[in-house]
Each structure stands twice: as C-alpha cells, then as structure tokens.
Motif scaffolding. Structure first.
Motif, PDB file in Angstrom:
ATOM      1  N   ARG A 240      -7.182  -0.726  -3.512  1.00 42.88           N
ATOM      2  CA  ARG A 240      -6.104  -1.677  -3.783  1.00 42.88           C
ATOM      3  C   ARG A 240      -5.918  -1.865  -5.289  1.00 42.88           C
ATOM      4  NH1 ARG A 240      -5.028  -5.230   0.563  1.00 42.88           N
ATOM      5  NH2 ARG A 240      -4.634  -6.881  -0.937  1.00 42.88           N
ATOM      6  N   ALA A 241      -4.798  -2.485  -5.653  1.00 39.38           N
ATOM      7  CA  ALA A 241      -4.481  -2.703  -7.065  1.00 39.38           C
ATOM      8  C   ALA A 241      -5.519  -3.578  -7.753  1.00 39.38           C
ATOM      9  CB  ALA A 241      -3.090  -3.320  -7.199  1.00 39.38           C
ATOM     10  N   ASP A 242      -6.172  -4.485  -7.004  1.00 33.48           N
ATOM     11  CA  ASP A 242      -7.167  -5.373  -7.612  1.00 33.48           C
ATOM     12  C   ASP A 242      -8.556  -4.740  -7.683  1.00 33.48           C
ATOM     13  OD1 ASP A 242      -7.870  -5.328  -4.982  1.00 33.48           O
ATOM     14  OD2 ASP A 242      -7.620  -7.481  -4.629  1.00 33.48           O
ATOM     15  N   GLY A 243      -8.687  -3.468  -7.286  1.00 29.06           N
ATOM     16  CA  GLY A 243      -9.965  -2.779  -7.354  1.00 29.06           C
ATOM     17  C   GLY A 243     -10.772  -2.826  -6.086  1.00 29.06           C
ATOM     18  N   SER A 244     -10.385  -3.618  -5.122  1.00 23.81           N
ATOM     19  CA  SER A 244     -11.114  -3.694  -3.859  1.00 23.81           C
ATOM     20  C   SER A 244     -10.758  -2.495  -2.983  1.00 23.81           C
ATOM     21  CB  SER A 244     -10.781  -4.999  -3.131  1.00 23.81           C
ATOM     22  OG  SER A 244      -9.389  -5.056  -2.832  1.00 23.81           O
ATOM     23  N   THR A 245     -11.559  -2.317  -1.947  1.00 25.31           N
ATOM     24  CA  THR A 245     -11.375  -1.195  -1.026  1.00 25.31           C
ATOM     25  C   THR A 245     -11.011  -1.720   0.348  1.00 25.31           C
ATOM     26  OG1 THR A 245     -12.988   0.145  -2.231  1.00 25.31           O
ATOM     27  CG2 THR A 245     -12.468   0.828   0.012  1.00 25.31           C
ATOM     28  N   VAL A 246     -10.082  -1.066   1.007  1.00 21.72           N
ATOM     29  CA  VAL A 246      -9.727  -1.413   2.372  1.00 21.72           C
ATOM     30  C   VAL A 246      -9.639  -0.130   3.187  1.00 21.72           C
ATOM     31  CG1 VAL A 246      -7.239  -1.361   1.874  1.00 21.72           C
ATOM     32  CG2 VAL A 246      -8.078  -2.620   3.874  1.00 21.72           C
ATOM     33  N   TYR A 247     -10.239  -0.152   4.362  1.00 25.24           N
ATOM     34  CA  TYR A 247     -10.135   0.978   5.285  1.00 25.24           C
ATOM     35  C   TYR A 247      -8.965   0.718   6.229  1.00 25.24           C
ATOM     36  CZ  TYR A 247     -14.578   2.835   3.698  1.00 25.24           C
ATOM     37  OH  TYR A 247     -15.581   3.372   2.934  1.00 25.24           O
ATOM     38  N   THR A 248      -8.095   1.696   6.366  1.00 30.07           N
ATOM     39  CA  THR A 248      -6.916   1.539   7.221  1.00 30.07           C
ATOM     40  C   THR A 248      -6.925   2.592   8.312  1.00 30.07           C
ATOM     41  OG1 THR A 248      -5.606   2.940   5.742  1.00 30.07           O
ATOM     42  CG2 THR A 248      -5.523   0.569   5.362  1.00 30.07           C
ATOM     43  N   ARG A 249      -6.473   2.156   9.463  1.00 29.66           N
ATOM     44  CA  ARG A 249      -6.303   3.076  10.586  1.00 29.66           C
ATOM     45  C   ARG A 249      -4.829   3.453  10.634  1.00 29.66           C
ATOM     46  NH1 ARG A 249      -9.512   6.593  13.192  1.00 29.66           N
ATOM     47  NH2 ARG A 249      -8.714   7.063  15.275  1.00 29.66           N
TER      48      ARG A 249
ATOM     49  N   ILE B  42       8.226  11.911   8.086  1.00 28.75           N
ATOM     50  CA  ILE B  42       7.024  11.375   8.722  1.00 28.75           C
ATOM     51  C   ILE B  42       7.117   9.856   8.740  1.00 28.75           C
ATOM     52  CG2 ILE B  42       4.506  11.263   8.600  1.00 28.75           C
ATOM     53  CD1 ILE B  42       4.654  13.783   6.819  1.00 28.75           C
ATOM     54  N   VAL B  43       6.737   9.260   9.870  1.00 28.03           N
ATOM     55  CA  VAL B  43       6.644   7.806   9.978  1.00 28.03           C
ATOM     56  C   VAL B  43       5.176   7.449  10.194  1.00 28.03           C
ATOM     57  CG1 VAL B  43       7.399   5.742  11.191  1.00 28.03           C
ATOM     58  CG2 VAL B  43       8.948   7.703  10.996  1.00 28.03           C
ATOM     59  N   ILE B  44       4.645   6.575   9.327  1.00 32.82           N
ATOM     60  CA  ILE B  44       3.231   6.196   9.382  1.00 32.82           C
ATOM     61  C   ILE B  44       3.125   4.702   9.670  1.00 32.82           C
ATOM     62  CG2 ILE B  44       1.051   6.120   8.115  1.00 32.82           C
ATOM     63  CD1 ILE B  44       2.133   8.363   6.356  1.00 32.82           C
ATOM     64  N   PHE B  45       2.348   4.344  10.691  1.00 28.89           N
ATOM     65  CA  PHE B  45       2.026   2.956  11.009  1.00 28.89           C
ATOM     66  C   PHE B  45       0.555   2.745  10.655  1.00 28.89           C
ATOM     67  CE2 PHE B  45       5.229   4.507  13.959  1.00 28.89           C
ATOM     68  CZ  PHE B  45       6.253   3.575  13.803  1.00 28.89           C
ATOM     69  N   ALA B  46       0.260   1.721   9.859  1.00 30.58           N
ATOM     70  CA  ALA B  46      -1.111   1.509   9.394  1.00 30.58           C
ATOM     71  C   ALA B  46      -1.503   0.050   9.545  1.00 30.58           C
ATOM     72  CB  ALA B  46      -1.253   1.944   7.936  1.00 30.58           C
ATOM     73  N   ARG B  47      -2.767  -0.166   9.880  1.00 28.30           N
ATOM     74  CA  ARG B  47      -3.321  -1.511   9.983  1.00 28.30           C
ATOM     75  C   ARG B  47      -4.744  -1.474   9.439  1.00 28.30           C
ATOM     76  NH1 ARG B  47      -6.917  -1.112  13.998  1.00 28.30           N
ATOM     77  NH2 ARG B  47      -6.557   0.443  15.628  1.00 28.30           N
ATOM     78  N   GLU B  48      -5.282  -2.635   9.191  1.00 27.59           N
ATOM     79  CA  GLU B  48      -6.647  -2.707   8.686  1.00 27.59           C
ATOM     80  C   GLU B  48      -7.620  -2.276   9.779  1.00 27.59           C
ATOM     81  OE1 GLU B  48      -9.547  -5.977   6.434  1.00 27.59           O
ATOM     82  OE2 GLU B  48      -7.502  -6.498   7.046  1.00 27.59           O
TER      83      GLU B  48
ATOM     84  N   TYR C 160     -18.761   0.166   8.775  1.00 24.95           N
ATOM     85  CA  TYR C 160     -18.183   0.666  10.022  1.00 24.95           C
ATOM     86  C   TYR C 160     -17.114   1.731   9.753  1.00 24.95           C
ATOM     87  CZ  TYR C 160     -20.598  -2.989  12.629  1.00 24.95           C
ATOM     88  OH  TYR C 160     -21.558  -3.777  13.190  1.00 24.95           O
ATOM     89  N   GLY C 161     -16.333   1.514   8.700  1.00 24.78           N
ATOM     90  CA  GLY C 161     -15.340   2.528   8.364  1.00 24.78           C
ATOM     91  C   GLY C 161     -15.989   3.839   7.985  1.00 24.78           C
ATOM     92  N   LEU C 162     -17.149   3.768   7.321  1.00 22.99           N
ATOM     93  CA  LEU C 162     -17.870   4.972   6.936  1.00 22.99           C
ATOM     94  C   LEU C 162     -18.327   5.754   8.161  1.00 22.99           C
ATOM     95  CD1 LEU C 162     -19.175   6.541   4.545  1.00 22.99           C
ATOM     96  CD2 LEU C 162     -21.219   5.173   4.938  1.00 22.99           C
TER      97      LEU C 162
END
Length: 745
Positions: free
Chosen positions: A92-101, A117-123, A135-137
C-alpha cells in the motif's frame, strides 16, 4: 418495495453507480493490462486508485515485485478466454502490506472477442497484519508449488515467496547420496554472502550436532530459535558465525523436508537486521507455520524429483537411440545436427509438463560413398514415442542398405509402420473398437557427392530449406505424400510417394528440421506467430547465416523464432563441397580382352591420385576380379526367346509358315548378338577409394563356395576378404557392384 408517491427508480443506472457501491475492488484493464476503470473501493483496499491511474499498468496499483510474473500469467490466461483466481501481495501507499484474493474474467465484445480483463479483488483475511501475512503466505506457497514440477523452478518459487515477506535469508539443502548439498541460497535485497562464509549453491553442507538444522533433522520436526544472541547458537564454521554476528541474525527456524517417510533435506529461515522489521523474532506459531510449509514443499520436491527422474530416463533413452553428438565424416559434405527436448510447461495452477517426443534424424553411409539422410517425427510424447522412434531408425537403416530409391524406401517403411503396432495401439486392450497406429512424418534423401545428385521423397513432413547463393527456398517435393501409418492394414487404397531428383550446385546448404522449431510457445508478453510467419523468420535467419559454418547455421535456425519450444526440435544442416570430387569412368565392351584394359585404366588413375603401390596393387587386383565376373556372366547371359515372324516389313503379305518355300525368302543374313558393355567408375575420397562396375545384367552377384578342383567361384570371395566393404545394388537399367579400399598415409 417502492412506497406510494415516491419517484420511480431509473432501471438504467450507469454501471459506475452500481460498481461504485460494491464492497470489493473492481478493476477493468485492456488487452495490454492498462487500467481503463477502477471503482472507489479499489483505493480503499489497495491504497492506490482514482482517475490518475487510468491508462497506467495494473502493476502500478501496488502489486509486489515478486508477484509481477503472476500478474502476467493472469493476463495470458484470461485473454485466452479462461478465468483466473489467486492471491496477490500488495504494497500500500503507506508502506503496509495487504494480501488480496483476486478473481479475473474476460471482458468480451458483443461479437464474443476478448477485449480486456475484469478483476474483482477483496482482502484475503480480515485480521491483524501479522496473522494476515502468515495465512496469506501459506496460501501463496500452495499456489506456487502447484505451478511447476521442475525441481529447480519449484525451489526458486518457494524461496521467492518466503523472502522478503517472511524471512531475510532462506536456505534449502537436499541430500545427494549421504551428503547435504545446498540447492537454494536466497537473501533480501541485492545482498549475497561473501565467499568462504556461508555455503554457496552446489557446495556440501555439514551442520555440527548442536546446530538448529541438525536438531531439526534428528527430531524430524521444526525447530525455532527465538533469540539467537541469548541462546548462543552454534555455527558450521567460525567464518559463518562471524558473518551471522555482523548481519545481526536475530531469530531462525529450521524444518526437515519429509516426504513419504523419507528425509529429503532441510529448509532454514533467518531474520536479521538488514530488513529493519519492527519485531525481528519468530515464535511458536511461526515454527508450526514453517513446519506446514515444509511438508508441502517436501511433497512438491519429491514429485519434482520423480518427474525429473522419469523425464531424464526418457530423454536418455531417446538420446541413446539417436546418432551420437558428432556427425560422421563423409566425403563432399559438412554436417551439423542439433536436438533439443521441450522444456517443462509452466502454467498457473497447473502441473502440466511436456515430455520428450519422437523427433529423429540419421545420416546413413550407402554404397560407393553415397549418403542417406532422414529426418522425421513420431506422433505422441514420452518413452513410448521414443521407443517407436528407435524402431523406426533401425528399420530405415536396414531398408536403406537395399539402395533402393527414396520413394520405394518410404513405401516399405509405411508398410512396416502399419504392422508394427498390434490391435489396441499403444498398450490398449486387443478388443478395443478403434485400432491405433503410430503416425510418422519423415523425409528421406539420397545424395551422391560425386555427381551432386540429390533424390528425395516426403511423407507428410515439413519441407527442408535450400540455401543457394544467399537465396532460401522451401524444397517441396513433387507430391507431399501422406504420413506413414495413415492407412489401416487390409483396407486397401495404396499410397504412393513421389520422388524428385535435383542437382545441387557447389556450396549448397540444406536445412532439415522438425515442426517444433516453428511451433513455439510465446514467452511472457510475447507475440504468437503463425506457422507461415515462423517459417519466414526461419528463412531470414538462415539467409543471414549464409557465409557461416554449418554449426552456426544450426544455431541460427534454432534461435530464429522467439519463444519456448513446446515440442522437441531436431535440426540437421548439410552443406555440399565447394569443389568437385575426383572421379574417373570409362565404358568398355564386355569382352575378355577388356579386363586388362580396365585394369590398366585403374592403375593409371590410382597412380595419378598418389595411392601407395601396395594399395594400388590391391585395388587393381579387385578391379580385375569384379570386371572378370561381369564379363563372364555377360557372355553367358541367355538371349531372350524370340518368335520367327516375318511380316510385311520383309516384303511379304503375312507371316511365313513352315509349308512356304524357303528358297523364296529374302536373305536376312546371320543375326548379330547384341553388344554388351560395362562401365568402370573410380571415385576418390579423403579417406577411401570406391570402385564401381555397372552393367546391364539385372542379376545381383553372390559369393560362391568354390570346391578344391573348381577353376572359378573365388573372385567375390577375394573381394569380400580384402576390401573394407563391398556390395551390389540395382540401377535403372541393370546393377552396380562396388567395393571400398581405405587410403593409408
């Protein structure tokens, strides 16, 4: 439900209004992965978004660098019309990490064409950052392991996933015999350990008894050292201990790689001060997580090792059935060949791998210095295709020794192919409803370097390239016959293979290849080429390499078409001699007095060629024996039976009968027997001299067992005992008897 008096709801709300209220990110890209729309939730989830990102690459939305390959794989997969699902790591822009499905589908035009391409993403997980990372790992490791069965690729994928998200240093050591060998050494950033400190890839590793890796192997369980400094951890050497202290190693985990009850090796991870993490220590939860990861990694390694063992076995089997690495030395020809098996196919979420195929080629020495050339491809892949290929090569070598024209050889090989596989085809039950036979494409050539005549016939194979004076053409046969094995036995419908003959100018180059050369698998973001486009690229590459040697031309042909090879590739490059080879020939009447004349011609020719006296004398002796055999059999050949019919051409009204007065017949004179002759042809090569005697008698000679009192019958026996090789072959109007005498310096 709409209440009384409320204005009606517009049934045609703009898509932006609907998607803007969705509680998930919606991103639309064009065919080149450039963003053309993203809803408001995209910026909330990823930290990037808004109108300023329209037209930028999707990678600009914070996808971690190690997942860029996965993003390209998503695009390739969806643009082919399929759907894709997987997990991304986003910074993310603030330096944090987020895993998205992410879930991606094709964007189709009303005509059905895929336009984007159409992409739907959620945390991926709604929890604290560290649990989300853990868990994401685990999920991402599973996805990465499922994408490849190639061992080194599998290990690299694991290390790239773990570093730097979960570790600053990753080592994977596997047993090779009784010793541990380092297979992976991955570190955060661009840093690499100095030589002589930590073991490098390919080096053996020995852990002392108190080392955490040694404990993990002994206990067969994961071991964690939460605080390295406090526990004063042992090290394999003083240099490695010093490097660990300098880097500020804070915490380590080691887990054995166990698969099917066998220890394959050990995986170790370490945290150090180079990453500047807020909490650079592992705990018990991390140990259990790494243990679960190690179990998956070990199973993937075991599968990869089994696959590679099977693939290497099939590859070794095939290579042993093909000619050696170096082509034979042949007069009048420069030859180079190259064989490349297909590499494993890597595709997201698939364990599909390509195996070795049935591509084959051969160079076969024939009579009197002539050469047989063949290139072909067997339908199918794996050890079975390689086995069929080996049988084909052996059969063609045997058929080629008959010295028949290429079209006749292909017809004989076609008959053999159709009968080599019994009912049921490749191991299928004999009562199967469908009978399968191997389908084989091949082209067979016969080249005479002294006359420069090339004869060839094609059985459904790619036409070779002919390079003459900088011009490249496809050398199509008069008729491209069907592939071998097309017909079912007993169903009739004879297939004929037409033959073509050409005289090759000096310095002509012939490029033979299999279809794997032009049917490439596009690389990342690579363009897919049609067969005709690939052929044109091949022609151009060969044209540019015209003045180079045959090895360089073979390499240029292999590199001509971009992309990974999706099928085996076989290439054979042949160049004719720029100068004519020495040859002398003369035709004699088949009379006994001409035996000495033929020997005199041979002696003079051998002297001019600088042959040693003993070699020339031996060759002249064998010339006498073969010529004598031809003269004797030519004189004893029974004349064909003729009918006595005297037609009007003799001035008579019709056939003459036995009751007619013979004294009134015209004087026809005594009929002269037809004149018979033979041709003596002498050929000089770099290492041998070939002698050919050609005559009009169709009967092929054979060695007789002469008795003690027999005056003849020993000529061919002498030839068989004294010549390096000898034989006979049918010609269009008779036969040729030949033998070879090696030259000694």
């Amino acid at each position: 439900m709409k209440r009384w008096g409320e204005p009606p709801v517009d049934p045609l709300l703009p898509p932006e209004t609907v998607l803007g209220q969705a509680d998930m990110a919606v991103i639309v890209c064009d065919r080149y992965s450039n963003v053309i729309y993203c809803n408001a939730f995209t910026e909330k989830l990823l930290g990037f978004g808004g109108s300023e990102y329209i037209g930028r690459s999707i990678l600009s939305l914070g996808i971690a660098e190690e997942d860029h390959d996965q993003a390209r794989d998503l695009a390739r997969h969806v643009l082919k019309g399929a759907v894709w699902e997987g997990t991304f790591c986003n910074l993310r822009a603030d330096g944090s990490t987020v895993y998205t499905r992410a879930y991606a589908v094709p964007l189709r035009h009303p005509s059905g064409a895929v336009e984007g391409i159409v992409i739907f993403a959620r945390e991926a997980l709604r929890s604290n950052q560290r649990d989300q990372d853990r868990y994401g790992l685990l999920e991402r490791i599973g996805e990465r392991l499922a994408a490849s069965l190639e061992l080194q690729q599998t290990l690299r994928r694991v290390a790239d996933t773990l570093v730097p998200q979960f570790a600053d240093h990753c080592f994977i050591d596997l047993y090779g015999g009784e010793k541990l060998i380092r297979r992976v050494s991955r570190h955060g950033g661009e840093w690499n350990p100095p030589p002589g400190t930590w073991a490098e890839v390919g080096e053996t590793v020995a852990y002392p008894p108190g080392h955490f890796c040694a404990k993990a192997l002994a206990r067969r369980d994961a071991v964690v050292v939460e605080d390295v400094v406090a526990e004063r951890m042992t090290a394999p050497s003083a240099a490695s201990k010093q490097l660990g202290d300098d880097l500020g190693i804070t915490s380590v985990i080691a887990a054995p790689l166990l698969a099917r009850g066998e220890v394959l090796g050990v995986m170790s991870l370490a945290l150090s001060s180079i990453s500047r993490r807020p909490d650079p220590h592992y705990d018990g939860f991390d140990r259990d997580l790494v243990g679960a990861i190690a179990s998956r990694v070990a199973l993937a390694i075991d599968n990869a090792m089994l696959f590679e063992e099977e693939r290497e076995t099939a590859l070794a089997f095939q290579k042993n059935l093909l000619p050696g690495d170096r082509p034979p030395h042949l007069d009048g020809l420069e030859i180079a060949w190259r064989y490349e098996p297909a590499r494993p196919l890597e595709s997201h979420g698939q364990g599909i791998q390509t195996q070795v195929g049935g591509d084959w080629y051969d160079v076969i020495p024939l009579s009197a210095g002539r050469v047989g050339l063949v290139i072909g491809d067997v339908e199918g892949r794996g050890a079975r295709a390689a086995a069929v290929m080996g049988q084909l090569r052996a059969a063609l070598r045997a058929f080629a020794q008959d010295d028949k024209p290429p079209a006749d050889i292909l017809m004989k090989l076609d008959e053999w192919v159709r009968t080599m596989v019994g009912p049921g085809g490749y191991g299928e039950p004999a009562d199967t409803a469908e009978r399968r036979h191997p389908l084989v494409s091949c082209t067979y050539f016969v080249y005479d370097a002294w006359s420069r005549i090339l004869s060839f016939a094609n059985a459904g194979h790619e036409p070779p390239l002919l390079l003459i004076d900088g011009e490249v053409i496809d050398m199509e046969a008069v008729g491209k016959g069907a592939m071998l094995g097309v017909r079912e036995p007993g169903l009739g419908g004879e297939i004929l293979y037409e033959e073509e003959t050409r005289e090759l100018p000096p310095g002509t180059t012939l490029v033979l290849y299999t279809d794997g050369l032009i049917e490439r698998r596009p690389k990342d973001d690579g363009e897919h080429y049609t067969r005709e486009q690939a052929r044109e690229m091949l022609r151009e590459s060969v044209r540019r390499a015209d003045r180079k040697d045959v090895e360089a031309i073979a390499n240029a042909a292999f590199e001509a078409v971009p992309g990974d090879i999706d099928d085996d590739v076989a290439i054979v490059v042949v160049r004719t001699n720029p100068v004519r080879l020495q040859v002398e020939q003369r035709t004699f009447q088949a009379e006994p007095i001409m035996v000495s004349e033929a020997r005199r011609m041979a002696a003079e020719t051998f002297a001019n060629w600088g042959m040693l006296d003993e070699q020339a004398e031996l060759a002249c002796l064998l010339v006498s024996e073969v010529v004598t055999n031809v003269v004797l059999h030519a004189a004893n050949t029974p004349a064909p039976r003729r009918e006595l019919v005297l037609e009007g051409a003799l001035g008579l009204d019709g056939p003459v009968g036995f009751d007619d007065p013979w004294d009134k017949l015209p004087d026809l004179g005594r009929p002269e027997p037809p004149t018979k002759d033979f041709t003596l042809r002498l050929r000089r090569g770099e290492r041998s001299v070939w002698v050919e005697v050609l005559d009009k008698d169709m009967r092929l000679p054979r060695i007789r067992s002469a008795g003690e009192t027999d005056e003849g019958g020993r000529g061919l026996y002498l030839v068989d005992q004294l010549a390096a090789r000898w034989g006979s072959r049918p010609t269009n109007d008779g036969k040729a008897v030949w033998f070879e005498i090696p030259l000694k310096s």
